[in-house]
Design an enzyme around this catalytic site. Structure first.
Site, PDB file in Angstrom:
ATOM      1  N   GLN A 293       0.804  -1.217   0.000  1.00 15.09           N
ATOM      2  CA  GLN A 293       0.000   0.000   0.000  1.00 15.09           C
ATOM      3  C   GLN A 293       0.838   1.268   0.000  1.00 15.09           C
ATOM      4  O   GLN A 293       0.324   2.341  -0.319  1.00 15.09           O
ATOM      5  CB  GLN A 293      -0.922   0.018   1.230  1.00 15.09           C
ATOM      6  CG  GLN A 293      -2.047  -1.003   1.187  1.00 15.09           C
ATOM      7  CD  GLN A 293      -2.834  -1.039   2.473  1.00 15.09           C
ATOM      8  OE1 GLN A 293      -2.401  -0.516   3.516  1.00 15.09           O
ATOM      9  NE2 GLN A 293      -4.000  -1.663   2.445  1.00 15.09           N
ATOM     10  N   TRP A 295       4.617   1.480  -0.938  1.00  8.94           N
ATOM     11  CA  TRP A 295       5.885   1.598  -1.661  1.00  8.94           C
ATOM     12  C   TRP A 295       5.686   2.231  -3.042  1.00  8.94           C
ATOM     13  O   TRP A 295       6.606   2.814  -3.604  1.00  8.94           O
ATOM     14  CB  TRP A 295       6.562   0.236  -1.775  1.00  8.94           C
ATOM     15  CG  TRP A 295       6.277  -0.523  -3.026  1.00  8.94           C
ATOM     16  CD1 TRP A 295       5.193  -1.312  -3.270  1.00  8.94           C
ATOM     17  CD2 TRP A 295       7.085  -0.576  -4.204  1.00  8.94           C
ATOM     18  NE1 TRP A 295       5.268  -1.856  -4.517  1.00  8.94           N
ATOM     19  CE2 TRP A 295       6.437  -1.415  -5.123  1.00  8.94           C
ATOM     20  CE3 TRP A 295       8.308  -0.005  -4.569  1.00  8.94           C
ATOM     21  CZ2 TRP A 295       6.943  -1.697  -6.380  1.00  8.94           C
ATOM     22  CZ3 TRP A 295       8.821  -0.290  -5.827  1.00  8.94           C
ATOM     23  CH2 TRP A 295       8.141  -1.124  -6.721  1.00  8.94           C
ATOM     24  N   ASN A 296       4.467   2.143  -3.591  1.00  9.23           N
ATOM     25  CA  ASN A 296       4.175   2.714  -4.910  1.00  9.23           C
ATOM     26  C   ASN A 296       2.805   3.385  -4.841  1.00  9.23           C
ATOM     27  O   ASN A 296       1.788   2.809  -5.219  1.00  9.23           O
ATOM     28  CB  ASN A 296       4.189   1.604  -5.968  1.00  9.23           C
ATOM     29  CG  ASN A 296       4.085   2.145  -7.384  1.00  9.23           C
ATOM     30  OD1 ASN A 296       3.630   3.265  -7.615  1.00  9.23           O
ATOM     31  ND2 ASN A 296       4.502   1.347  -8.352  1.00  9.23           N
ATOM     32  N   HIS A 333       2.955  -7.821 -13.862  1.00  4.58           N
ATOM     33  CA  HIS A 333       4.353  -8.199 -13.623  1.00  4.58           C
ATOM     34  C   HIS A 333       4.813  -9.223 -14.659  1.00  4.58           C
ATOM     35  O   HIS A 333       5.905  -9.097 -15.233  1.00  4.58           O
ATOM     36  CB  HIS A 333       4.518  -8.770 -12.211  1.00  4.58           C
ATOM     37  CG  HIS A 333       4.700  -7.728 -11.149  1.00  4.58           C
ATOM     38  ND1 HIS A 333       3.658  -6.970 -10.669  1.00  4.58           N
ATOM     39  CD2 HIS A 333       5.813  -7.299 -10.485  1.00  4.58           C
ATOM     40  CE1 HIS A 333       4.107  -6.139  -9.740  1.00  4.58           C
ATOM     41  NE2 HIS A 333       5.414  -6.309  -9.624  1.00  4.58           N
ATOM     42  N   TYR A 395      18.706 -18.264 -20.611  1.00  5.96           N
ATOM     43  CA  TYR A 395      20.039 -18.750 -20.998  1.00  5.96           C
ATOM     44  C   TYR A 395      19.948 -20.118 -21.662  1.00  5.96           C
ATOM     45  O   TYR A 395      20.615 -20.386 -22.669  1.00  5.96           O
ATOM     46  CB  TYR A 395      20.933 -18.813 -19.763  1.00  5.96           C
ATOM     47  CG  TYR A 395      22.378 -19.124 -20.054  1.00  5.96           C
ATOM     48  CD1 TYR A 395      23.262 -18.125 -20.445  1.00  5.96           C
ATOM     49  CD2 TYR A 395      22.872 -20.431 -19.938  1.00  5.96           C
ATOM     50  CE1 TYR A 395      24.593 -18.410 -20.714  1.00  5.96           C
ATOM     51  CE2 TYR A 395      24.193 -20.719 -20.196  1.00  5.96           C
ATOM     52  CZ  TYR A 395      25.051 -19.709 -20.584  1.00  5.96           C
ATOM     53  OH  TYR A 395      26.367 -19.984 -20.850  1.00  5.96           O
TER      54      TYR A 395
END
Length: 404
Positions: A293, A295-296, A333, A395
């Site tokens: 709630q 951090w951004n 994400h 990879y």
């Protein structure tokens, strides 16, 4: 101060050990190749330029709705197609055009994702304005779910619907460091040049630091982790994970400061945008929910205003609403990672969805400093796991012959 000194000395030892083992690996020229393969071809930049078309379609649709030429149903249909295309079009282009690098693709998809959230908010707020106008209301009240401590300055002219439907107003919102549209943004009286130059210096310094630390510290550890992952050597995998945790977390903290403090304050100062609450004290989080709630703040405000509260008004329970927010966040994400890498492994999606049981466990069984420690451990360990999974899979896909 003693723990701080020990922290500095321990990290200095790691840096010197890295320097002695690998030498100087920093190569600024190599950074350019991350964005473009051909210096005469910039497909990712072209995708960003094309995004202006979606902005113009949104403005055209809103003008037709304000004049009554489009019905609400037709307007919703046009907006839905436009917003869906914003997310789908760059995916098709990234997957079809091989010259788009993973970094260039991530940048283009990030721009389109931000534009999707902004235009969704623009569409909602203008619809609320029409609803209030039909009820004889003259001003769109500021949403209680998206409060701002900054109010309009005395003498600053107010904008009313539909006068706000201009190209200048919409592009101001597109470039403003916020995802929630308002008819009247709080504005600063002037641009403070000293503040602007300090933020610019921080932006230039920290982006160079990020690039240097990534090349010098992160990449060697990741490359040395491929063999243990391929052999499923658990002890060496754990050792590589712990070695990666420190530089990964340091880079994440530097990126947070560069983006949320330096870059967003620079943009806000340049546009005289007065609402500067981009983050709160997430580092003091005693629960996972509090961290997400605070951090951004721009994303949190958007989710609260345009996603979570509308769901509650539809009769959805709070738990289902919170789960839906995490699901949407997990989707974006994964969208921003899998598409540029051209592989779909769902590591980011599962990592975000794992926050739900973690949030329940921390809130139920841990309190105070223990909860704060759990939040920090999830950040320090969780991110390197996802990084290793994606890098390993990437990879293997692109260097299978070498591994064989």
């Amino acid at each position: 101060m003693e723990p701080f000194h020990l922290h500095v000395l321990s990290n200095a030892r790691l840096f010197l050990e890295n320097l002695l083992r690998y030498g100087v690996l920093v190569d600024p020229i190599q950074v350019v190749s991350l964005f473009v393969k051909d210096p005469y071809s910039w497909p990712a930049a072209c995708l960003v330029i094309v995004s202006n078309l979606f902005i113009l379609i949104t403005l055209y649709t809103e003008r037709k709705l304000s004049m009554g030429v489009f019905s609400e149903r037709l307007g919703l249909l046009v907006h839905s197609v436009n917003l869906s295309t914003i997310l789908c079009f760059p995916v098709v282009m990234v997957l079809m055009i091989n010259s788009i690098t993973p970094v260039g693709g991530a940048f283009a998809l990030g721009v389109h994702t931000i534009l999707f959230l902004k235009l969704y908010s623009y569409k909602d707020v203008n619809r609320w304005s029409r609803e209030m106008s039909s009820a004889k209301a003259r001003v769109l009240a500021r949403s209680l779910s998206c409060p701002s401590g900054q109010q309009l300055k005395a003498g600053q002219p107010k904008v009313f619907y539909p006068v706000n439907l201009t190209l200048r107003d919409l592009y101001y919102f597109v470039f403003a460091p916020t995802l929630c549209y308002e008819l009247n943004f709080p504005r600063s009286p002037r641009i403070r040049m000293s503040f602007l130059l300090r933020r610019l210096f921080e932006m230039l310094f920290f982006i160079q630091l990020l690039v240097g630390l990534t090349q010098q510290w992160m990449i060697p550890i990741i490359e040395s982790s491929m063999k243990p992952l391929e052999d499923m050597d658990l002890s060496r995998m754990m050792e590589r994970l712990l070695r990666l945790a420190v530089p990964n977390h340091l880079l994440w903290l530097i990126f947070f400061y560069w983006f949320f403090h330096s870059s967003m304050n620079f943009t806000a100062e340049l546009l005289r945008f007065a609402d500067r609450q981009f983050y709160k004290d997430w580092w003091n989080s005693e629960t996972v929910t509090y961290f997400w709630q605070n951090w951004n703040i721009p994303v949190h405000k958007w989710c609260l205003r345009h996603f979570y509260k509308p769901m509650l008004q539809m009769g959805v329970s709070k738990w289902v609403g919170q789960s839906a927010v995490f699901f949407a966040s997990a989707f974006f994400h994964e969208y921003l990672v899998s598409v540029p890498l051209r592989m779909f492994r769902l590591w980011a999606f599962m990592g975000m969805m794992a926050q739900l049981p973690l949030a329940w466990f921390v809130a139920r069984f841990l309190r105070g400093n223990y909860g704060n420690a759990a939040v920090w451990m999830s950040l320090i360990i969780g991110q390197p796991i996802a990084v290793l999974m994606y890098v390993h899979d990437y990879y293997v896909i692109h260097n299978r012959n070498d591994l064989d």
